[in-house]
Motif scaffolding. Structure first.
Motif: not given
Length: 469
Positions: A197-201, A236-237, A247-249, A267-268
């Motif tokens: 889990f990261s950023d709640g997902l 983003m992922a 790419g990123f979503i 991204f960090t």
């Protein structure tokens, strides 16, 4: 045994046991088992295939097959955990001690009664094999012999990753679910794969497709991706196309950055590392390149700095230093290796110039913790990790422990292996064995070897609180 441990290679030639003729129904299995060191037979040259197997032999066989080890002598380990330790025959004492440390031994109904010389039942063999194969949540934990204090969440619960945002993935019957820091199931096992889990997902796979779930297990981004997406970071992922574009979503699943013609990491701190024609740099969340690709290798930004690897000249050796968000060096290249900053400290290799021991520096490049952490030359894993909650995993030789930000040990080096601290917990291995394994050979350079961990059990320990996290 042969079916359960099919990946074990033969290491010796099998003799001809005088009571196992070639026409005996189990002849081939006995030959194969001996060649893999599961069994050794008796000193008088017999195998005695029709005799009942005592518990001590079954446990010793499985302890050897799973490469279990004990950091302490058998004479210390056995009396600590068994009331009938004196009944263990001398030839098996070391193997029984190793199997106990590695949580292989199952004693029902009294975990302190080993009953080593009693004939083993089929049910007991099944329980031992479940422990040997790490089949989670199969054997009741209260009947597993050994130390009951080391783990907050024992290996039998099936966790296989580091905690993040209070949850960790676990595996039962081939399906992945998520449990909390008390070991309670929060999301039932139902996925074929599952990320952290990261950023709640968390990214999960069912069949051939990936999607993202929230902390309740509900899909936020439906199953749709055919390659594994990265974890979310900074909202983003990263996703990768079949042709290798990145790419990123965003957290709704919408495309935030169209697939780019180069590889990119997560991204960090608003920047993601990119690789163009073998050189690395950084881009921002609009896809614009902010630091031109010019480095041989980079690590993610953390605490406002990023470790980068440069080569001063074509003939010079490459060294690591740290840049700020403008790409300017804050700490000049001078290290053989370098890890990201965390909580104001970063692990670096080569503070004393020998290229073997790791220490920690602060953001000005001053030595904060003297170089003293090391592993054997053929070990390929992390020797040090970033700090989290004021603690970091470190290695000295073949053992791992945890230090605070002053360099003092919060938990002494005692584990065969350990992961980094996360959410105040760390995953550690007990009972395993480091083994030298040949990884390849060439005519010009000879053979290559690596040190690989075999056996043991992984569980979770709670980190002590520190005064200055």
């Amino acid at each position: 045994m042969l079916n359960s441990f099919g990946n074990v290679e033969p290491t010796r030639s099998a003799p001809t046991f005088r009571d196992v003729p070639s026409g005996f129904w189990g002849y081939r299995a006995i030959q194969d088992a001996y060649a893999r060191e599961f069994f050794s037979g008796y000193p008088d040259g017999t195998f005695r295939p029709t005799e009942a197997i005592p518990r001590v032999q079954a446990i010793a066989i499985l302890a050897n097959a799973t490469h279990m080890s004990s950091p302490e002598a058998a004479e210390t380990v056995l009396p600590r955990y068994f009331d009938d330790a004196q009944q263990v025959p001398p030839y098996a004492r070391n193997a029984i001690a190793a199997g106990t440390v590695g949580r292989l031994v199952v004693n029902y109904p009294n975990p302190r009664q080993l009953q080593p010389n009693r004939a083993i039942t089929r049910g007991e063999v099944a329980a031992l094999i479940c422990q040997s194969l790490n089949l989670a949540r199969t054997v009741p934990v209260q009947y597993v012999a050994g130390d009951r204090t080391v783990f907050t969440i024992p290996p039998e619960m099936g966790g296989f990753d580091r905690f993040s945002e209070g949850l960790v993935s676990f595996l039962v019957n081939g399906k992945v679910g998520y449990m909390n820091q008390q070991g309670a199931t929060v999301i039932a096992p139902q996925f074929d794969e599952g990320g952290t889990f990261s950023d709640g997902l968390a990214a999960v796979r069912v069949g051939a497709q990936w999607g993202f779930i929230d902390r309740t297990g509900a899909y936020v981004i439906p199953l749709q991706f055919t390659t594994r997406p990265d974890d979310f970071s900074d909202g983003m992922a990263a996703i990768r196309t079949a042709s290798g574009l990145t790419g990123f979503i965003d957290k709704t699943g919408a495309i935030a950055i169209q697939p780019q013609p180069y590889y990119a990491t997560s991204f960090t701190e608003g920047l993601a590392a990119i690789s163009v024609n073998g050189q690395s740099g950084f881009m921002d969340k609009t896809g614009a390149i902010m630091i031109q690709p010019q480095f041989e290798q980079v690590r993610a930004f953390s605490d406002g700095l990023a470790a980068v690897k440069v080569r001063p000249s074509p003939t010079a050796g490459a060294l690591w230093g740290y840049i700020d968000r403008t790409g300017a060096f804050v700490i000049e290249p001078q290290y053989y290796d370098a890890e990201p900053f965390s909580e104001g400290l970063a692990a670096v290799l080569g503070l004393n110039g020998d290229g073997r021991t790791w220490g920690y520096i602060n953001r000005t490049g001053e030595t904060a913790i003297q170089p003293q952490f090391f592993a054997h030359s053929e070990y390929q894993g992390p020797v040090t990790t970033p700090f989290s909650g004021g603690l970091a995993m470190v290695r000295r030789g073949e053992q791992a422990g945890f230090i605070d930000r002053t360099g003092r040990y919060a938990i002494a080096t005692q584990f065969v292996d350990a992961d980094r601290v996360s959410d105040g917990m760390a995953r550690v291995n007990v009972g395993g064995t480091w083994t030298r394994v040949q990884t390849g050979c060439t005519q010009s350079d000879g053979c290559f070897y690596s040190s690989q961990l075999r056996g043991g059990k992984w569980g979770y320990i709670q980190m002590p609180r520190t005064a200055n996290p």
